[in-house]
Structure formats: C-alpha cells, structure tokens
Design an enzyme around this catalytic site. Structure first.
Site, PDB file in Angstrom:
ATOM      1  N   HIS A 479      34.777 -42.760 -33.685  1.00 39.30           N
ATOM      2  CA  HIS A 479      35.700 -42.197 -32.698  1.00 39.30           C
ATOM      3  C   HIS A 479      37.146 -42.478 -33.101  1.00 39.30           C
ATOM      4  O   HIS A 479      37.995 -41.572 -33.109  1.00 39.30           O
ATOM      5  CB  HIS A 479      35.400 -42.792 -31.324  1.00 39.30           C
ATOM      6  CG  HIS A 479      36.256 -42.263 -30.213  1.00 39.30           C
ATOM      7  ND1 HIS A 479      35.813 -41.306 -29.321  1.00 39.30           N
ATOM      8  CD2 HIS A 479      37.537 -42.558 -29.839  1.00 39.30           C
ATOM      9  CE1 HIS A 479      36.779 -41.027 -28.467  1.00 39.30           C
ATOM     10  NE2 HIS A 479      37.835 -41.783 -28.756  1.00 39.30           N
ATOM     11  N   GLU A 480      37.434 -43.731 -33.449  1.00 44.26           N
ATOM     12  CA  GLU A 480      38.816 -44.095 -33.783  1.00 44.26           C
ATOM     13  C   GLU A 480      39.248 -43.493 -35.116  1.00 44.26           C
ATOM     14  O   GLU A 480      40.410 -43.107 -35.282  1.00 44.26           O
ATOM     15  CB  GLU A 480      38.969 -45.618 -33.805  1.00 44.26           C
ATOM     16  CG  GLU A 480      38.565 -46.323 -32.508  1.00 44.26           C
ATOM     17  CD  GLU A 480      39.261 -45.778 -31.274  1.00 44.26           C
ATOM     18  OE1 GLU A 480      40.356 -45.186 -31.393  1.00 44.26           O
ATOM     19  OE2 GLU A 480      38.707 -45.926 -30.170  1.00 44.26           O
ATOM     20  N   HIS A 483      40.566 -40.049 -34.721  1.00 42.71           N
ATOM     21  CA  HIS A 483      41.937 -39.944 -34.216  1.00 42.71           C
ATOM     22  C   HIS A 483      42.965 -39.838 -35.341  1.00 42.71           C
ATOM     23  O   HIS A 483      44.103 -39.414 -35.091  1.00 42.71           O
ATOM     24  CB  HIS A 483      42.270 -41.145 -33.334  1.00 42.71           C
ATOM     25  CG  HIS A 483      41.788 -41.013 -31.929  1.00 42.71           C
ATOM     26  ND1 HIS A 483      42.003 -39.878 -31.166  1.00 42.71           N
ATOM     27  CD2 HIS A 483      41.106 -41.879 -31.126  1.00 42.71           C
ATOM     28  CE1 HIS A 483      41.479 -40.048 -29.963  1.00 42.71           C
ATOM     29  NE2 HIS A 483      40.909 -41.247 -29.918  1.00 42.71           N
ATOM     30  N   GLU A 502      41.412 -36.983 -27.233  1.00 38.72           N
ATOM     31  CA  GLU A 502      40.179 -37.668 -26.851  1.00 38.72           C
ATOM     32  C   GLU A 502      38.951 -36.767 -26.870  1.00 38.72           C
ATOM     33  O   GLU A 502      37.847 -37.203 -27.193  1.00 38.72           O
ATOM     34  CB  GLU A 502      40.342 -38.316 -25.475  1.00 38.72           C
ATOM     35  CG  GLU A 502      41.444 -39.366 -25.409  1.00 38.72           C
ATOM     36  CD  GLU A 502      41.236 -40.531 -26.362  1.00 38.72           C
ATOM     37  OE1 GLU A 502      40.159 -40.610 -26.999  1.00 38.72           O
ATOM     38  OE2 GLU A 502      42.151 -41.355 -26.486  1.00 38.72           O
TER      39      GLU A 502
END
Length: 819
Positions: A479-480, A483, A502
């Site tokens: 997930h990170e 980003h 997000e």
C-alpha cells in the site's frame, strides 16, 4: 488577504498567497533539542513571482489583482533575540560529497512548465489574476503570506545573495551593475530556472546563498494560521525579496511534530503529516500547487539518527563532541506537505548474511547510463527525472534501508527485510519506473496513529504490521509503496480528493501483493475477491456510522481545485479529529477503480494505468484528469454509457453506497475462500449450540486451516451471532492461536471478547490498547456502549496508561467517548 477565514470552523485554512508568488526551494538549517522538545534554526525560501511565470509563458495580458489592506501591526526585527547557537555556517564540500550523478540534458524548448499550468487550473481563474497591482494601489506594500502555526518566529530578513562568490554568473542584464533588490531578485530567478542537468550546481549555490548575510530586516506578524511579511516600499510580488531567511523555533505542543519515546524507552520525534501537515514544523506554502525542492541540514546529539525525505542516503558528519550533522536534498519538486523527518535512536537493520551483491546495497546509477535521456516524454516542470533515465526504468528494486528500535531486530530480519525486495519488484512489474531513487523504511513508535505513511524516499510502518504472519506487513508495505506513484509522484491538486491517493493505493496493494507472492492468476483472483468481500462489509459499517457529508469523495463538486484570487482556500472537514480514522475515501475509491478494471479487463486497465503514470508523473491532478484520459483511451464497446459526469454522480459526489456497486454486490457470487469461511462458521455455530456436558466420540468438529483474511471474515461473521459461550470463545482462541495472529485478526478477536464479556481474555484487550494504538480507537467505543461497569473501567484504565504518549487526534476522539 482577499479572503476572511474563520479558524474556529472545522475546515482547515490554507493561507499562503500562492497565486502571486511561489516558493521554488527551501534550505533548512536546524537543531533538534529533545530536552526542550524544540526544533530551531533558520529556513531560507527562494521565490519566483507571478510576473516571471507570465514572461516565461509568453502571456501578453497584464491585468493585475491587488492585495487587500490587512489591519494588523507588524513587529520590527530589531527587537528579536537570535540565539547564538544558530549563527553558524557549514562546509558545502563536506555536506555535498554524496551527490549522485543524474542529468537530464538540454531542456526541450517545447516543454511548458507543468506546475504553472496546474496553478492556473487549480485557481479557477485566468492568469491575469495572478499578479499584484503595479501602479494603481497607492503606497500599500505587498503582503507575503505563509502557512504557519505553533511556531515562534524570531526574525525575518532579506538575504544578500549578490555577495556570494561566483554568483555574478547569474546576472544576465548589463544594466544591473549596482547591487539592488532588482539585481538580487534576478540572481534568484536565474538560479531557480537552471536546467535540470545543472542540479548539482544549483543545490550548491542554494546552499551558499542560504549562508549569505542578511541585507535588511523585514516586517512580520503571525496569527493562528499564518506568517505575514512585508518589505517597506515593495508594492508588488516582483519587488518583494526573492530570497528571505526566517529565524524560528517550533513549540512542543505543535501539531506537525510528535515528541515521544520509542519502544525501547528512548526519546524520538517524527512528523505525522496530519492534520495540519508541516506548517508547525516550518513556515511554508502548504497548498499543493506550491511544488518545490528542498535541502536540509539537521543537527542532533550523536546518539540520534536523522531520517528525512531525501534522494541521498545521508550519513552523519561529526561536529563538536557529542553532536552530529545530517544533510538531505530533493531535486524533484513536490508539495511542502510531503516533507517528512524522523529523529531517534534508530538502528539500521541488515540481513544476517549480507553480500556485496545484496539487492539492498545502494549506489548511484552508472554515470554513462544516467546521462542518457529520452526526449519529449514528460509533461512536468524540469527536474532530473527517473522516467527519462534508461537504467532507472529497468531498476526493479531500488536501494533501501530499514530502521527500527533494536528490540525489533529479529522480526525485521525475519519478515520486513525479506518482504521489501519482492514488493518493490512487484510494483515495478505493474507500474514501471520507480519515481524515487531509494527508500528508507522506519518502524515508528507505538503511538503512531495509522498502520503506515508514505513520504518521498521514506515509509513509516506501525509496529502492528510486524505481528503474526507476514501477510499484514506485506499488504501494508505494498500500500505504501503504491503511494510513490499515487499520492507523491502524482498528487491531488485539491486535498479533498483523497481518493486519488488512498483509493489507488488500496486497489494496487492487492495487485502488488499477489505479484509479490507469485500467485497463480486463479489464486490471486480468489484472494482479491476475499478482500473485496471484507472491504464491502467495512464500507457498509462505515457509511452506517458516519455523517453523510463525510461520505462524499468530491465534497466541493464543481468548485474542486478552485481557490481565492490570492491562492488561499479551506479544506473541507480538514480539522475534524475523527476524519483521520475514516476509511470512506479508501474504500469507495478502491471500489470505483475495481469497477473500472472489471469493465475494461485487467490487461486494458493496467496498460492504461502505466500510460497514465507516464503522462502525469511529477504533476498534480483532479479527478477529471484521470477519468477523461481513461475514457479517451478505451474502446467504445467498453464504455457502455460511462462518462465523467456519470462517475461523478454515482461515485464521487454522492453519499452512501454507489448504485453500480450496490448492483454488483447483489448480483455477485461468493468466491471459494468466502464459501470455505461460511462452512467454518456453520461448524462453530454447531459447537456453540452443543450442550456442555454431552460429548459424543467421533462427533468433534474438524476445522480447516484459514488464511489471515479468512480469519478476519470468520470472526466478523461470528460477531453477528447473538451469543457465544465462554467455552466456544476459549476453543476459538486455542484453535487459531489468536494471541499470535496479526493485528487485524486480533482486533476482531477483541471485539468478540468485548461483545460477550469474556473476562478471561480482557488481558488481550489491554495488550491491544498498548501495542496497537493505530487500530484501538474503535474498541474504546465498544467498551463504553456496552454500559458494563467493568468494561468501562477497563477502557478508562487503559486510556490512562497510554494517553500521555497517544497521538493527539486519537486522544481527543477517545476522550470524547470516555468522558
């Protein structure tokens, strides 16, 4: 200013007048003092004003917009006391010896400055309104407004860049022979507009200029949300000094920096990125359109490690006995809100066996390759871009380091260090070139309010991700990492459109994680369907328990991206403490992207996504930029009445469940992993109904081994049972070793404990509150609504134990529940 903002409202004000002038580069020179919990020093800001943008964009229109008169008193700098400890210089040779070689080559003359285009669109006004009145505004001075909060500003001065040795190369006009404000501004203009292949020289001169003496104090004042600066006689942004130095120090209660202790009891500090971003760390321009580069020198006691958003893997330089200095720099322009710093007694975690060929070993790209570039592929402002670097485009795993308190050494070696390479490789296989050249991963203190946070070159991970199997750590890491593309390299032009960051990261985490595990397509699809089922349940709960106005992904609708004439604006619901715990923008954004991927087919969708990243990296976007390009790049037969307007109406501008999602979930069939969980729930219901004293041989239930996500779903479904006996709960705990599962599973287990008042396991709830603060807020509410005296006492006792270290927003929300 030309807008009046009421700080008592829930909306977050962005006060900087970015339509008139933009910070292009920050130079920070700071000391970190843990005894006083203060960061102090100087920040030098290098500006380029609107008139210069206008000339570069060949605009012919010269309509001007004036600043309104502010009824405020300005302090004179002479009355300020400047601490002697900050009056120092540093050796640029010493601090710059670790620059990597990365050139872009000659600037494409047809390439327009992408940020200036973004500024115009974000403002919702014509370029004629960017500028100050140059002739019809009497004797009023230009007012520079910076975002600033919880900072003590000591002095503001103009920097005499003209005295820097060698700076004469930046004076282009033979008419400007006398040192004046106009000459100094021209020098800054030439410096900030150097082509990308001069990035090393540019950073060196920024550093030299930042150490030049002052040449006149500036008038300044502060209020709740801003720092306001004037220079007597400077009536326009063009006349205002383009290089200013601010002497300041933070306040211990400032909301941008968290002062706490790590898991070994040693002091540390880190920036949290919310709810007010970096304005309590340094005076800055917070609006996303103010994209800038930065460099920072940070000093702290020698026992501390300084980690920061920076392209270089900084090493400490020893100063006087007991102190070290760290230097970082960034050459890719990004919003000031993305800047992150963490200072603590972290230990770099390395594999137990490490060879010279280790994938984690770092080093600059070969100069011969790094000097190559492709022509005409980037739409952003000029900087040394990795997408134009052939060797960077094929670099699957970027150099990376892991930092954590020493007590996490074993789990970092066994889990985190092994996960990073396959997760980075998976992200590259899906999206292509990594936007950033390196990555640090830091295990942050227990009070960190979420499972993770991504910033340029650095990821914060909660300790909660390290428990149980590698599943939660892997998915959160993915997930990170996502980003880096969505949220950082491609940013939202309006902070209210969080789904652009997000929603994409949530959707991509599943894709990356399946690739990292090297799952077969069928197995990957099964796992993703299972996660969709869990998120559907979570979204329904969230929408049921949240105000309708906070369920909308595009709350400003057609006004999204618009600001006042000066550039000031407010972020809707930006100051509501509960907002940071809401998942609506994650979940609805995820389901929108999943809906589009299903409609187009994975091959078409991800092929488009790579093209989108290629087109928009280094830029800011609004929802329509993504949706318009998507619809332009898919075959007519796959659009099936899709339009930007329909998507806005169904997904982004309405509260509640989007209609297409409602139809899909009603028509959908359960995947095999979900059916398996349903079968296990049936077994547990039978066990729960069985009389306690009746035991029949051969009739004992045999339970299947379940994946972590299946366990989460199992416990959620069991939460729907009216009653579960203590015997059943004890059997559940023993069967699945719930004490040893990851934080997501243990959270559901704690909910079961609370619902059924399973007193024997209250220690599990206490442990969760202490070790998993990123996820425990909801549990406090569950304990209180039960109206059970013992449970309420448990909630209050646990809160008393952790509130001193707790994140401020979390503490506010919990205190409201308890008292």
């Amino acid at each position: 200013m030309d807008v009046k903002l009421d700080p008592s409202r829930d909306d977050l004000p962005l006060m900087a007048n970015t339509s008139h002038t933009l910070v292009k580069h920050y130079v920070l020179d700071l000391d970190v003092d843990f005894e006083s919990q203060v960061i102090e020093g100087t920040i030098v800001l290098f500006f380029e004003d609107g008139n210069q943008f206008k000339k570069r964009n060949s605009s012919t229109e010269e309509t001007c917009q004036s600043e309104s008169n502010e009824a405020c008193k300005f302090r004179t700098p002479e009355s300020c006391h400047i601490p002697v400890t900050n009056a120092r210089t540093f050796s640029s040779k010493m601090e710059y010896n670790d620059f990597a070689i990365c050139s872009k080559g000659e600037k494409d003359p047809s390439d327009k400055d992408g940020n200036h285009d973004n500024l115009e669109q974000a403002s919702g006004i014509s370029t004629s309104k960017y500028f100050c009145d140059t002739g019809n505004h009497g004797s009023e001075d230009f007012l520079l407004v910076l975002d600033c909060c919880d900072i003590s500003v000591l002095k503001v001065e103009e920097v005499d860049v003209a005295v820097v040795p060698g700076i004469e190369k930046f004076t282009r006009s033979p008419k400007l022979t006398v040192v004046s404000g106009e000459l100094r501004n021209q020098i800054v203009h030439e410096l900030v507009t150097l082509p990308a292949d001069h990035w090393r020289e540019q950073l060196d001169y920024f550093a030299r200029c930042s150490q030049a003496p002052g040449c006149g104090g500036l008038l300044f004042d502060t209020d709740t949300w801003s720092l306001q600066i004037r220079k007597t006689g400077a009536q326009t942004a063009t006349d205002f000094p383009h290089a200013i130095r601010i002497w300041y120090k933070t306040k211990p209660q400032g909301r941008s920096v968290t002062w706490t202790s790590d898991q070994c009891g040693r002091p540390c500090a880190y920036t949290t990125g919310s709810p007010i971003n970096n304005r309590a760390l340094f005076p800055c321009q917070e609006p996303p359109v103010a994209m800038s580069t930065w460099q920072a020198t940070v000093r702290a006691a020698a026992s501390f490690v300084v980690l920061m958003s920076g392209e270089n893997s900084a090493k400490p330089t020893q100063l006087r006995e007991g102190y070290s200095s760290w230097h970082y720099y960034v050459t890719m322009p990004m919003p000031a809100s993305t800047f992150t710093i963490a200072v603590g007694c972290w230990t770099e975690m390395k594999p137990e066996t490490c060879s010279s060929n280790d994938l984690a070993a770092e080093g600059p790209l070969p100069p011969s390759e790094a000097n190559s570039r492709y022509i005409g592929i980037c739409g952003h402002m000029e900087y040394p871009c990795r997408f134009q670097n052939p060797s960077a485009t094929i670099q699957e795993i970027i150099p990376h380091r892991v930092f954590a308190p020493m007590c996490f050494k074993r789990v970092c070696q066994e889990t985190l260090l092994r996960l990073i390479p396959p997760c980075l490789s998976a992200a590259h296989s899906v999206l292509g070139t990594h936007p950033f050249s390196r990555l640090d991963v830091l295990i942050v203190p227990a009070n960190f309010p979420s499972l993770g946070m991504a910033s340029p070159h650095i990821i914060f991970l909660s300790q909660s991700t390290l428990t149980g199997t590698s599943h939660l750590c892997g998915t959160r890491l993915c997930h990170e990492i996502a980003h880096a593309w969505f949220g950082l390299a491609i940013g939202a032009r309006d902070w209210t459109e969080e789904w652009l960051s997000e929603g994409f990261a949530t959707h991509l985490e599943d894709v990356f994680w399946a690739e990292a595990q090297q799952l077969a397509p069928r197995e990957a699809q099964e796992q993703q369907e299972l996660r969709a089922c869990l998120r559907w349940r979570r979204l329904q709960d969230e929408l049921r328990d949240s105000p309708e106005e906070m369920q909308v992904l595009r709350p400003s609708k057609e006004k999204t991206g618009r600001v006042s004439d000066s550039g000031a604006s407010v972020i809707k619901n930006g100051l509501k403490p509960e907002k940071i715990f809401m998942q609506v923008h994650y979940l609805k954004g995820y389901f929108l992207l999943r809906f589009l991927a299903k409609r187009l087919g994975d091959e078409t969708y991800f092929s488009f996504l790579r093209k989108f990243v290629y087109t928009f990296h280094g830029q800011l976007i609004l929802s329509q930029d993504f949706l318009q390009m998507l619809l332009e790049n898919i075959p007519e037969e796959k659009k099936l009445e899709l339009s930007v307007e329909n998507i806005f109406q169904d997904w982004l501008e309405s509260s509640g469940i989007p209609k297409p999602l409602q139809r899909e979930r009603q028509a959908g069939t359960e995947c095999g992993l979900v059916r398996q969980v349903s079968a296990e729930v049936t077994k547990w219901v039978r066990v729960n109904r069985r009389p306690r004293k009746r035991k029949r041989r051969g009739k004992e239930e045999v339970f299947e081994k379940l994946l972590p996500d299946q366990l989460v779903l199992l416990l959620e479904l069991l939460l729907e049972q009216k009653t579960l006996s203590p015997r059943t709960l004890q059997s559940l705990q023993k069967t699945y070793h719930l004490h040893d599962q990851d934080a997501e599973v243990r959270h559901r287990w704690c909910e079961l404990i609370v619902k059924h008042k399973f007193t024997k396991a209250y220690n599990s709830v206490e442990r969760f509150f202490q070790e998993d603060q990123a996820m425990g807020v909801y549990l406090y509410g569950e304990l209180m609504v039960s109206e059970d005296a013992r449970q309420q006492q448990l909630a209050r006792r646990c809160f008393e134990l952790v509130k001193g270290q707790m994140d401020r927003s979390s503490a506010e929300v919990v205190a409201e529940m308890l008292f």
